[in-house]
Each structure stands twice: as structure tokens, then as C-alpha cells.
Design an enzyme around this catalytic site. Structure first.
Site, PDB file in Angstrom:
ATOM      1  N   GLU A 198      -3.994  -3.719  -3.294  1.00 50.69           N
ATOM      2  CA  GLU A 198      -3.553  -4.888  -4.062  1.00 50.69           C
ATOM      3  C   GLU A 198      -4.540  -5.253  -5.171  1.00 50.69           C
ATOM      4  OE1 GLU A 198      -2.476  -8.306  -1.709  1.00 50.69           O
ATOM      5  OE2 GLU A 198      -0.607  -7.391  -1.076  1.00 50.69           O
ATOM      6  N   HIS A 200      -6.876  15.883  14.373  1.00 52.20           N
ATOM      7  CA  HIS A 200      -5.858  16.797  14.897  1.00 52.20           C
ATOM      8  C   HIS A 200      -4.531  16.601  14.173  1.00 52.20           C
ATOM      9  CE1 HIS A 200      -8.467  18.007  18.287  1.00 52.20           C
ATOM     10  NE2 HIS A 200      -9.016  16.845  17.971  1.00 52.20           N
ATOM     11  N   LYS A 240       9.675  -9.967  -3.378  1.00 52.37           N
ATOM     12  CA  LYS A 240       9.867 -11.344  -2.899  1.00 52.37           C
ATOM     13  C   LYS A 240      10.901 -12.039  -3.782  1.00 52.37           C
ATOM     14  CE  LYS A 240       5.193 -12.342  -1.150  1.00 52.37           C
ATOM     15  NZ  LYS A 240       4.026 -13.193  -1.352  1.00 52.37           N
TER      16      LYS A 240
HETATM   17  O1  PA5 Z   1      -3.468 -10.917  -0.953  1.00 49.95           O
HETATM   18  C1  PA5 Z   1      -2.531 -11.702  -1.013  1.00 49.95           C
HETATM   19  O2  PA5 Z   1      -2.662 -12.815  -1.560  1.00 49.95           O
HETATM   20  C2  PA5 Z   1      -1.155 -11.401  -0.403  1.00 49.95           C
HETATM   21  O3  PA5 Z   1      -1.046 -10.140   0.100  1.00 49.95           O
HETATM   22  C3  PA5 Z   1      -0.888 -12.418   0.716  1.00 49.95           C
HETATM   23  O4  PA5 Z   1      -1.940 -12.355   1.639  1.00 49.95           O
HETATM   24  C4  PA5 Z   1       0.434 -12.206   1.449  1.00 49.95           C
HETATM   25  O5  PA5 Z   1       1.489 -12.022   0.548  1.00 49.95           O
HETATM   26  C5  PA5 Z   1       0.739 -13.426   2.333  1.00 49.95           C
HETATM   27  O6  PA5 Z   1       0.796 -14.574   1.558  1.00 49.95           O
HETATM   28  P1  PA5 Z   1       0.679 -16.029   2.137  1.00 49.95           P
HETATM   29  O7  PA5 Z   1      -0.653 -16.183   2.765  1.00 49.95           O
HETATM   30  O8  PA5 Z   1       0.846 -16.921   0.951  1.00 49.95           O
HETATM   31  O9  PA5 Z   1       1.785 -16.212   3.147  1.00 49.95           O
END
Ligand code: PA5
Length: 487
Positions: free
Chosen positions: A304, A346, A454
Site C-alpha cells: 500500500e 518445500h 470500496k
Molecule cells: O492502511 C490503511 O489505511 C488501510 O489499509 C486501512 O487500514 C483499511 O482499509 C481499514 O480501514 P479502517 O481502519 O478505516 O477501517
């Protein structure tokens, strides 16, 4: 200093000219490394910028000790009262907790009372829309003896929200009028549906839906040392120890000299190999069952943070730095893969050694295991050997096999797995990822790519307030499904 980072396997004298970094490469990139260091240290020194650009995670090791004591006490209270604690959350609101659970607690924690040491059973849900696990779990837990912690920074994530509503109904039916006192929310202090629910519940019963606010300027994947603290407290891990390990690593990774700064050097060598030698895959292979979930946590961190379509454009508004998308599409970012020694030797190892030469392996090696075993004395060559020693030779063998085929790798050595060294490990990866973002010149602290699915869901499920341009984009660009290719 208990974490040692051995980067020898990334250099040409081990991995060969085509796939290894040379001293000349290092010289060529020296100014880039200096610039990455200066830029990040400037940003880290400025509170407003840290918050504006989501870099406040850098300060998490320095959290107020009174607050930490309060959370630790709260965790003990919850642990003393309930048989089970159910954590709901996904992505950054789940992976760090799961990593801590597996690394710092006994294997088979939920299965055996002796492994739990009088602490409650810990369950994680809301991290998938697959209904199978939550439905079975709720059929088997006792609602009167279960505490629920819902974690969502935005308070809007569908997976967490749906699981929370189902769990609340279950509690309402099974735990009686004051079921809200068995609920805890960790979310944004002001915005989001979860915060709204907390406020409404507080109006009905001041003791219901207790909550901890999340710090401003800390993104989900960098937030284990913020949103994960109550979990650590409930299972009896010393938060202070985790934070001191993280703090010690923060200091090491803020040294201006490249040769003394493990995170900057790690990021630089990987970036050179990625940019100059096509090493686009990053395999993290701990030689430890307990660190597999930490490798899963790293997948989110690297993917990310550095997987970005656009180059970053730094602009200044009223003297303050801001980041925008540049016009150039770069589609940057190494692809992380989570693996585990010796199990995966493995399976994926065949490809690591003889498949396409496009991956760098990072091993995590543990020096001492709390519960080591010795193979009984038989006539076999394994007789009398410690498992820990066998694991160590297996890791050396893996490194050797890769080096023989001119494949780069490096090793992070931990003296043992404990709260301090795990804090160090987490912070090392966070710092290295931040430097990697700088070297790639991308915004490592947003995740626009996660938003598209989303938005599609929100549009299809008719969530109020969806933007007109998003709706139009979805309508105008359907995925084409030709009947002849539906076999
Ligand atoms: O790194 C991030 O911000 C995202 O991956 C969130 O952790 C994930 O989408 C969950 O979001 P939230 O904590 O708002 O529910």
C-alpha cells in the site's frame, strides 16, 4: 542492539554483477540517499507537517507513559473479567494485532489454558466478507463472557461495519440490557459512523461503548503502536517494552551516515536492485512460525505504501509542504510476498532458486527459541541436535543456494522474539518503507488504489453521498463479459 541486518547477499561480490549492487552503484545513488534522509528528517521534525502528510507514526514510540499505564490497566481489567475478546477490523486495523498475537504469545494460545496464562481467548473477525467464520464463532462463544473491540480508523469500512452490526445483535440478545458495556471502539475522534454510534451509545449509558481515539496523522498500516495497544494490554504484553524497542530502532534509522542507518541502507539497496536490475518481487521469509503474521503485516505495509500509479509532486502552499499527484504515470512499487522457512522451502523455494531471477529474499533469523527441542539420541545424523540449530543451518543453506545462483538476499537477525525485539522489527520495516517511498518519489502514506473497489461497492449498495463523478465513472466503464469466453 539486538537486531542485526546483514546486507552482504545484496552486493555483486555475492549475487554477481547482473543482480548485485556494486560500490559504483552506491556512489551513483549516494546523493539520492542523502536527499531522502534530509527530506524525511525535516518532515519528522515538524509536527504540523507530520500530521498533514500522515507521518505522525514516527512519534509513536514516544507516547506518554501515563497513557500507556492507563491502557495497560484497562487491558488487565478486561482480561480479568471476560473469557474471550473479539477484535473486529481489517487491513491496518487488524494485521498488526494479528502479527503481535502470533509473535509475542504462545503458539496454540486459544487452544490451551496453560498457553493463555489466565488471559482470555482472542479472536479476529471483520477481516473478510466470507460469512463462514463469524457465524461459527458466534454460535460457540458465550455472549455474557465476551468483550468486543471494534477497530476502524475511518469508521466506515464495510467488512468491519457488517461484522460489528451482527456482533452487536448477538450481544444484545445474549448479554442483556447493559451489553454496551462489553463493547469498545477504536476509531477517529470526530468523524465516521463508528464514532457516531459511540456518541449515541454514550448518551443512553455513560459506561457503554468506551473508546480510545486514534491519533491524527497516523495511517492504518503504520498504526499498530497506536490502535494495537489495547490488544497488547489485554493479552499481557508490556507496551513499554514494545515501544522501547521501536524507539531504539527509530534512533538507529535516523543516523545521517548511510553506513550506520540500517533502514536507509536496506531501502537504498532494494531500490537500486529494483530500478537498475529488475528485481521487482520482495519475498519476506522469517525462519519462524511465529513471525509469519508479521510477514503478512509487511505485505500491506510495502504494497500500500509503494505501489503507486503517480509520481509525487511536492508543492508549497503558504510556505507549508503539500504532496500532490504528478502528471507522470509510473506504476511503481515492488510486489511483496509473505513466506516462511522452513515450510516454504518445500514449495516456493524451487522458484526462488531456479525460476525467474526477479526477486530479493529477506530472511528473518531467530537466535534463541524459548521452547527449543532436541532430537532424541538415535543413530540418525539429526540426533542430539537442537531444532533452533537445525533451523539456523536451513536458513544458511537457503542463503547459500540462492547466492550460488546469483540471487540476492539479506538477513535480519533477532536475538530472540520478545516485545522489545518485535518493536524494533516493526519500526525497522516502517522506516525502511518510508525511505523507499522517498527514493521512489511517491506518496507512501495514502492508498488511493484501495478506494476503487470500496467506491464500487458503495455505489452498488447505494450508500448515501457517493460522488456523482464516481457513479458516472463506474457506469461508463463496465468490465466486458463476452458469453463466448464464459466456459
Ligand atoms: O492502511 C490503511 O489505511 C488501510 O489499509 C486501512 O487500514 C483499511 O482499509 C481499514 O480501514 P479502517 O481502519 O478505516 O477501517
Amino acid at each position: 542492539m539486538s537486531l542485526k541486518i546483514d546486507l552482504n547477499g545484496l552486493f555483486d561480490f555475492n549475487a554477481g554483477n547482473k543482480r548485485g549492487v556494486s560500490e559504483r552503484d552506491l556512489l551513483k545513488y549516494n546523493n539520492k540517499a542523502k536527499a531522502a534522509y534530509s527530506h524525511l528528517s525535516e518532515l519528522f521534525a515538524d509536527k504540523n507537517l507530520r500530521i498533514e502528510l500522515s507521518l505522525e507514526w514516527f512519534k509513536l514510540p514516544e507516547q506518554d507513559s501515563k497513557l500507556i499505564k492507563k491502557i495497560q490497566k484497562l487491558g488487565n481489567e478486561i482480561a480479568g473479567k471476560y473469557d474471550s475478546v473479539l477484535f473486529l477490523g481489517i487491513g491496518g486495523s487488524y494485521l498488526g494485532l494479528k502479527a503481535a498475537q502470533d509473535a509475542l504469545l504462545s503458539p496454540y494460545y486459544n487452544d490451551f489454558a496453560g498457553a493463555r496464562k489466565k488471559r482470555p481467548g482472542i479472536y479476529f473477525e471483520g477481516n473478510n466478507l466470507d460469512p463462514s467464520t463469524l457465524s461459527v464463532l458466534l454460535k460457540n462463544l458465550n455472549p455474557k463472557k465476551t468483550f468486543v473491540v471494534c477497530i476502524s480508523k475511518s469508521g466506515e469500512t464495510s467488512e468491519t461495519k457488517a461484522a460489528f452490526e451482527i456482533t452487536l445483535n448477538w450481544l444484545k440478545k445474549g448479554a442483556g440490557k447493559y451489553y454496551g458495556r462489553q463493547v469498545f471502539a477504536i476509531t477517529d475522534p470526530n468523524s465516521g459512523t463508528l464514532r457516531k454510534k459511540v456518541k449515541e451509545a454514550n448518551c443512553r449509558d455513560a459506561l457503554a461503548f468506551r473508546s480510545l481515539p486514534l491519533l491524527e496523522g497516523v495511517g492504518g498500516r503504520f498504526s499498530e503502536l497506536n490502535m494495537g495497544l489495547l490488544h497488547l494490554a489485554i493479552v499481557g504484553i508490556s507496551i513499554k517494552e514494545v515501544l522501547s524497542g521501536a524507539g531504539a530502532m527509530a534512533k538507529r534509522c535516523m543516523k545521517p551516515d548511510l553506513k550506520q542507518n540500517p533502514a536507509l541502507m536496506y531501502a537504498l539497496l532494494h531500490t537500486i536492485l529494483y530500478r537498475e536490475k529488475g528485481m521487482a518481487l520482495a519475498v519476506l521469509m522469517p525462519f519462524s512460525e511465529q513471525l509469519k503474521s508479521t510477514a503478512d503485516w509487511y505485505i500491506q505495509l510495502l504494497a500500500e505504501s509503494t505501489g503507486k500509479k503517480y509520481e509525487r509532486k511536492v508543492v508549497f502552499k503558504n510556505g507549508a509542504e503539500k504532496w500532490k499527484n504528478g502528471t507522470k504515470i509510473i506504476n511503481a512499487g515492488r510486489t511483496p510476498i509473505s513466506s516462511r522457512g522452513t515450510n516454504d522451502l518445500h514449495s516456493i523455494q524451487q522458484n526462488n532458486v531456479e525460476g525467474e531471477n526477479n526477486k530479493i529474499l529477506t530472511f528473518i533469523k531467530v537466535g534463541r527459541f524459548k521452547n527449543d527441542l532436541v532430537v532424541p539420541d538415535t543413530k540418525d545424523f539429526l540426533a542430539g541436535k537442537r531444532y533452533g540449530a537445525l533451523l539456523s543451518v536451513a536458513q544458511e543453506g537457503t542463503e547459500w543456494a540462492l547466492t550460488r545462483e546469483n540471487r540476492p538476499s539479506c538477513t535480519i537477525a533477532m536475538s530472540e522474539i520478545n516485545a522489545y525485539t518485535w518493536g524494533e522489527l516493526l519500526f525497522f520495516f516502517e522506516m525502511a518503507t518510508a525511505y523507499e517511498g522517498e527514493l521512489l518519489n511517491i506518496n507512501a502514506f495514502n492508498q488511493p488504489g484501495v478506494e476503487s473497489y470500496k467506491n464500487y461497492m458503495y455505489y452498488k449498495l447505494k450508500k448515501p453521498g457517493i460522488k456523482k463523478e464516481i457513479a458516472e465513472e463506474i457506469e461508463a466503464n463496465p468490465v466486458i463479459k463476452k458469453q463466448k469466453y464464459m466456459l
